[in-house]
Design a protein around this motif. Structure first.
Motif, short mmCIF file in Angstrom:
data_model
loop_
_atom_site.label_atom_id
_atom_site.label_comp_id
_atom_site.label_asym_id
_atom_site.label_seq_id
_atom_site.Cartn_x
_atom_site.Cartn_y
_atom_site.Cartn_z
N PRO A 1 47.42 -34.58 -30.36
CA PRO A 1 48.35 -34.10 -29.33
C PRO A 1 49.73 -33.74 -29.88
O PRO A 1 50.39 -32.84 -29.37
CB PRO A 1 48.44 -35.27 -28.36
CG PRO A 1 47.18 -36.02 -28.53
CD PRO A 1 46.82 -35.86 -29.99
N GLN B 1 49.70 -31.38 -24.68
CA GLN B 1 49.65 -32.72 -25.25
C GLN B 1 49.02 -33.70 -24.26
O GLN B 1 48.14 -34.49 -24.63
CB GLN B 1 51.05 -33.21 -25.61
CG GLN B 1 51.69 -32.45 -26.75
CD GLN B 1 53.13 -32.88 -26.98
OE1 GLN B 1 53.69 -33.68 -26.24
NE2 GLN B 1 53.75 -32.31 -28.02
N ASP B 2 49.46 -33.64 -23.01
CA ASP B 2 48.92 -34.54 -21.98
C ASP B 2 47.44 -34.27 -21.72
O ASP B 2 46.64 -35.20 -21.60
CB ASP B 2 49.71 -34.40 -20.68
CG ASP B 2 51.15 -34.87 -20.82
OD1 ASP B 2 51.46 -35.60 -21.79
OD2 ASP B 2 51.99 -34.50 -19.97
N GLY C 1 45.36 -35.54 -24.59
CA GLY C 1 45.31 -37.00 -24.55
C GLY C 1 44.29 -37.50 -23.54
O GLY C 1 43.53 -38.44 -23.81
N GLN D 1 40.66 -36.78 -24.83
CA GLN D 1 40.21 -37.66 -25.89
C GLN D 1 39.69 -38.99 -25.33
O GLN D 1 38.95 -39.69 -26.01
CB GLN D 1 41.32 -37.90 -26.90
CG GLN D 1 41.62 -36.67 -27.72
CD GLN D 1 42.82 -36.82 -28.63
OE1 GLN D 1 43.71 -37.60 -28.37
NE2 GLN D 1 42.83 -36.04 -29.71
#
Length: 92
Positions: free
Chosen positions: A70, A79-80, A83, A86
């Protein structure tokens, strides 16, 4: 995170690849989806005849295999989203 098999969710996955060093391409053919590196270009090729569900599942598998970080993405929303992805397990 719940995986939603919608065009909008697919667009979010495609945006991750657009922001990464990988090029995402949809090609026709009777091949198994995956990723490959051609002449030092990092290219992900997906069968264009896959259903939306097949494309989404394949892209999630590839993202996990490539171990995207991220922190490598500039946009906070990417990025969020990464995350959350994942932490997602596909139940086939």
């Amino acid at each position: 995170m719940t995986v939603k098999y919608t065009k909008n969710f697919l667009d979010k996955l495609e945006n991750l690849f657009a922001s990464s060093e990988f090029i995402l391409r949809y090609e026709k053919g009777s091949f198994k989806s995956g990723y490959c590196i051609l002449k030092e270009n990092k290219v992900v090729i997906i069968n264009k005849y896959y259903t939306i569900e097949g494309k989404i599942n394949t892209l999630i598998d590839i993202i996990k295999e490539l171990q995207f970080n991220p922190k490598d993405f500039q946009e906070k929303k990417n990025q969020d989203f990464l995350g959350e992805l994942q932490q997602t397990e596909l139940k086939l």
